[in-house]
Motif scaffolding. Structure first.
Motif, PDB file in Angstrom:
ATOM      1  N   ALA A 106       0.833  -1.201   0.000  1.00 14.01           N
ATOM      2  CA  ALA A 106       0.000   0.000   0.000  1.00 14.01           C
ATOM      3  C   ALA A 106       0.869   1.254   0.000  1.00 14.01           C
ATOM      4  CB  ALA A 106      -0.927   0.017   1.220  1.00 14.01           C
ATOM      5  N   HIS A 107       0.232   2.369  -0.283  1.00 13.67           N
ATOM      6  CA  HIS A 107       0.837   3.685  -0.125  1.00 13.67           C
ATOM      7  C   HIS A 107       0.352   4.253   1.209  1.00 13.67           C
ATOM      8  CE1 HIS A 107       2.456   7.626  -1.219  1.00 13.67           C
ATOM      9  NE2 HIS A 107       1.337   8.149  -0.752  1.00 13.67           N
ATOM     10  N   PHE A 108       1.195   4.993   1.918  1.00  6.03           N
ATOM     11  CA  PHE A 108       0.760   5.608   3.167  1.00  6.03           C
ATOM     12  C   PHE A 108       1.062   7.094   3.165  1.00  6.03           C
ATOM     13  CE2 PHE A 108       5.204   4.906   4.381  1.00  6.03           C
ATOM     14  CZ  PHE A 108       5.499   6.067   5.072  1.00  6.03           C
ATOM     15  N   GLU A 109       0.251   7.821   3.901  1.00  2.00           N
ATOM     16  CA  GLU A 109       0.501   9.235   4.183  1.00  2.00           C
ATOM     17  C   GLU A 109       0.219   9.473   5.651  1.00  2.00           C
ATOM     18  OE1 GLU A 109      -1.029  12.330   1.577  1.00  2.00           O
ATOM     19  OE2 GLU A 109      -1.580  13.532   3.330  1.00  2.00           O
ATOM     20  N   LYS A 127       5.304  10.542   3.626  1.00  2.00           N
ATOM     21  CA  LYS A 127       4.670   9.710   2.604  1.00  2.00           C
ATOM     22  C   LYS A 127       5.627   8.610   2.170  1.00  2.00           C
ATOM     23  CE  LYS A 127       1.918  13.499   0.626  1.00  2.00           C
ATOM     24  NZ  LYS A 127       1.596  14.253  -0.615  1.00  2.00           N
ATOM     25  N   GLY A 128       5.040   7.521   1.690  1.00  2.00           N
ATOM     26  CA  GLY A 128       5.853   6.425   1.194  1.00  2.00           C
ATOM     27  C   GLY A 128       5.018   5.202   0.933  1.00  2.00           C
ATOM     28  N   ASN A 129       5.681   4.061   0.909  1.00  2.00           N
ATOM     29  CA  ASN A 129       5.016   2.784   0.673  1.00  2.00           C
ATOM     30  C   ASN A 129       5.211   1.865   1.868  1.00  2.00           C
ATOM     31  OD1 ASN A 129       4.181   3.345  -2.104  1.00  2.00           O
ATOM     32  ND2 ASN A 129       6.354   3.214  -2.610  1.00  2.00           N
ATOM     33  N   GLN A 184       4.092 -13.249   7.818  1.00  2.00           N
ATOM     34  CA  GLN A 184       5.209 -14.077   8.264  1.00  2.00           C
ATOM     35  C   GLN A 184       6.424 -13.260   8.683  1.00  2.00           C
ATOM     36  OE1 GLN A 184       6.024 -16.883   5.121  1.00  2.00           O
ATOM     37  NE2 GLN A 184       4.439 -18.294   5.802  1.00  2.00           N
ATOM     38  N   GLN A 185       6.577 -12.051   8.113  1.00  2.00           N
ATOM     39  CA  GLN A 185       7.790 -11.280   8.339  1.00  2.00           C
ATOM     40  C   GLN A 185       7.595 -10.088   9.265  1.00  2.00           C
ATOM     41  OE1 GLN A 185      10.707 -12.252   7.241  1.00  2.00           O
ATOM     42  NE2 GLN A 185      10.164 -13.773   5.705  1.00  2.00           N
ATOM     43  N   GLY A 186       6.595  -9.255   8.982  1.00  2.00           N
ATOM     44  CA  GLY A 186       6.390  -8.044   9.761  1.00  2.00           C
ATOM     45  C   GLY A 186       5.904  -6.919   8.871  1.00  2.00           C
ATOM     46  N   VAL A 187       6.304  -5.679   9.192  1.00  2.00           N
ATOM     47  CA  VAL A 187       5.895  -4.510   8.418  1.00  2.00           C
ATOM     48  C   VAL A 187       7.142  -3.757   7.962  1.00  2.00           C
ATOM     49  CG1 VAL A 187       4.548  -2.376   8.385  1.00  2.00           C
ATOM     50  CG2 VAL A 187       3.792  -4.287   9.792  1.00  2.00           C
ATOM     51  N   LEU A 188       7.152  -3.401   6.679  1.00  2.00           N
ATOM     52  CA  LEU A 188       8.243  -2.628   6.107  1.00  2.00           C
ATOM     53  C   LEU A 188       7.694  -1.277   5.646  1.00  2.00           C
ATOM     54  CD1 LEU A 188      11.046  -2.128   4.860  1.00  2.00           C
ATOM     55  CD2 LEU A 188      10.294  -3.445   2.858  1.00  2.00           C
ATOM     56  N   TRP A 189       8.135  -0.209   6.324  1.00  2.00           N
ATOM     57  CA  TRP A 189       7.752   1.146   5.945  1.00  2.00           C
ATOM     58  C   TRP A 189       8.883   1.738   5.114  1.00  2.00           C
ATOM     59  CZ3 TRP A 189       2.935   2.598   7.762  1.00  2.00           C
ATOM     60  CH2 TRP A 189       2.433   1.884   8.873  1.00  2.00           C
ATOM     61  N   GLN A 190       8.587   2.137   3.871  1.00  2.00           N
ATOM     62  CA  GLN A 190       9.591   2.726   2.995  1.00  2.00           C
ATOM     63  C   GLN A 190       9.217   4.198   2.766  1.00  2.00           C
ATOM     64  OE1 GLN A 190       9.298  -0.487  -0.089  1.00  2.00           O
ATOM     65  NE2 GLN A 190      11.494  -0.692   0.294  1.00  2.00           N
ATOM     66  N   MET A 191       9.744   5.056   3.624  1.00  2.00           N
ATOM     67  CA  MET A 191       9.409   6.471   3.561  1.00  2.00           C
ATOM     68  C   MET A 191      10.157   7.135   2.411  1.00  2.00           C
ATOM     69  SD  MET A 191       9.306   9.281   6.619  1.00  2.00           S
ATOM     70  CE  MET A 191      10.812   8.651   7.333  1.00  2.00           C
ATOM     71  N   GLN A 192       9.423   7.954   1.652  1.00  2.00           N
ATOM     72  CA  GLN A 192      10.000   8.659   0.507  1.00  2.00           C
ATOM     73  C   GLN A 192      10.165  10.150   0.772  1.00  2.00           C
ATOM     74  OE1 GLN A 192       7.187   7.542  -2.528  1.00  2.00           O
ATOM     75  NE2 GLN A 192       8.152   5.538  -2.886  1.00  2.00           N
ATOM     76  N   SER A 238      -3.649   3.787   1.078  1.00  2.00           N
ATOM     77  CA  SER A 238      -4.363   3.788  -0.188  1.00  2.00           C
ATOM     78  C   SER A 238      -3.666   2.840  -1.160  1.00  2.00           C
ATOM     79  CB  SER A 238      -4.427   5.202  -0.774  1.00  2.00           C
ATOM     80  OG  SER A 238      -3.117   5.705  -1.014  1.00  2.00           O
ATOM     81  N   GLN A 239      -4.341   2.562  -2.268  1.00  2.00           N
ATOM     82  CA  GLN A 239      -3.788   1.703  -3.312  1.00  2.00           C
ATOM     83  C   GLN A 239      -3.380   0.325  -2.762  1.00  2.00           C
ATOM     84  OE1 GLN A 239      -0.774   3.809  -5.650  1.00  2.00           O
ATOM     85  NE2 GLN A 239      -1.642   5.764  -4.987  1.00  2.00           N
ATOM     86  N   GLN A 240      -4.165  -0.170  -1.806  1.00  2.00           N
ATOM     87  CA  GLN A 240      -3.843  -1.469  -1.220  1.00  2.00           C
ATOM     88  C   GLN A 240      -4.059  -2.604  -2.213  1.00  2.00           C
ATOM     89  OE1 GLN A 240      -6.010   0.790   0.293  1.00  2.00           O
ATOM     90  NE2 GLN A 240      -6.044   0.469   2.512  1.00  2.00           N
ATOM     91  N   THR A 241      -3.171  -3.569  -2.152  1.00  2.00           N
ATOM     92  CA  THR A 241      -3.303  -4.745  -2.993  1.00  2.00           C
ATOM     93  C   THR A 241      -2.642  -5.932  -2.310  1.00  2.00           C
ATOM     94  OG1 THR A 241      -2.746  -5.743  -5.143  1.00  2.00           O
ATOM     95  CG2 THR A 241      -1.203  -4.121  -4.265  1.00  2.00           C
ATOM     96  N   SER A 242      -3.172  -7.106  -2.559  1.00  2.00           N
ATOM     97  CA  SER A 242      -2.583  -8.333  -2.012  1.00  2.00           C
ATOM     98  C   SER A 242      -1.626  -8.993  -2.992  1.00  2.00           C
ATOM     99  CB  SER A 242      -3.692  -9.324  -1.639  1.00  2.00           C
ATOM    100  OG  SER A 242      -4.478  -9.649  -2.786  1.00  2.00           O
TER     101      SER A 242
END
Length: 210
Positions: A45-48, A63-65, A71-79, A189-193
């Motif tokens: 997903a995209h986050f703000e 903002k970022g993705n 199984q792994q966790g959460v990866l926040w990729q801030m832009q 937003s723009q969530q997808t599996s």
């Protein structure tokens, strides 16, 4: 290396506990909501994030993705405003920039508690959330749901006042009421599996927090 709380967008979510009568939400509503969220093993997903600091009359936007893997966790990729990767697992938090990398143990830092909240919400971890929060309200229909949480454990009472979460198939928004009337709002937003498999880069970043 000192953990950079300025770059780590979800740090600093501290709040004072409020005194109120706790009324539990209907069990069936809560169970349906978290079963729906937990049904998807991987979400991109995209986050703000908007962090409103009342005392300074300012709002900081990040903002970022984000990639959630059950199984792994959460990866926040801030832009923006800076580029940084924040890896959250049940054991560790790792922050990586182009030049630096730092990590903390979840059990040894209050920032770990903040990260754990996000991990449990995105995983639909009803049992984990129930150990730290009272679920005081929950509404659910075929299209949308909403949950309100207040802190239960002594640690989380020091960190949060109230957390409001909204979603559908996925978590769409998290609003955290903080100390001094500060508010942190995260919209997805723009969530997808898809894709269900992590990329080689995403997998490598999660390995940093093992």
């Amino acid at each position: 290396m000192k953990f950079n709380t300025r770059a780590m967008f979800c740090a600093g979510v501290f709040a004072a506990a409020s005194s109120q009568t706790v009324i539990a939400a209907p069990i069936n509503e809560v169970r349906d909501i978290f079963q729906q969220v937990s049904a998807t093993p991987v979400v991109h997903a995209h986050f703000e994030q908007q962090k409103k600091l009342t005392s300074l009359n300012k709002t900081y936007v990040s903002k970022g993705n984000v990639v959630f893997s059950k199984q792994q966790g959460v990866l926040w990729q801030m832009q923006t405003p800076v580029q940084a990767d924040l890896v959250v697992t049940p054991q560790k938090l790792v922050q990586k920039t182009q030049r630096t990398m730092s990590q903390i143990n979840v059990q040894q830092s209050p920032y770990g508690s903040v990260a754990t909240l996000f991990l449990q919400l995105m995983a639909g971890d009803e049992k984990g959330l129930a150990s730290n929060f009272n679920i005081v309200s929950a509404t659910h229909n075929n299209q949308a749901w909403a949950v309100t949480l207040t802190p239960k454990s002594s640690l989380f009472k020091k960190l949060f006042n109230q957390v409001n979460v909204q979603g559908g198939r996925y978590v769409n928004q998290i609003v955290i009421q903080e100390k001094d009337r500060n508010i942190t709002q995260i919209r997805f937003s723009q969530q997808t599996s898809q894709p269900q498999n992590l990329t080689a880069q995403e997998h490598a970043l999660f390995q940093l927090a093992k």
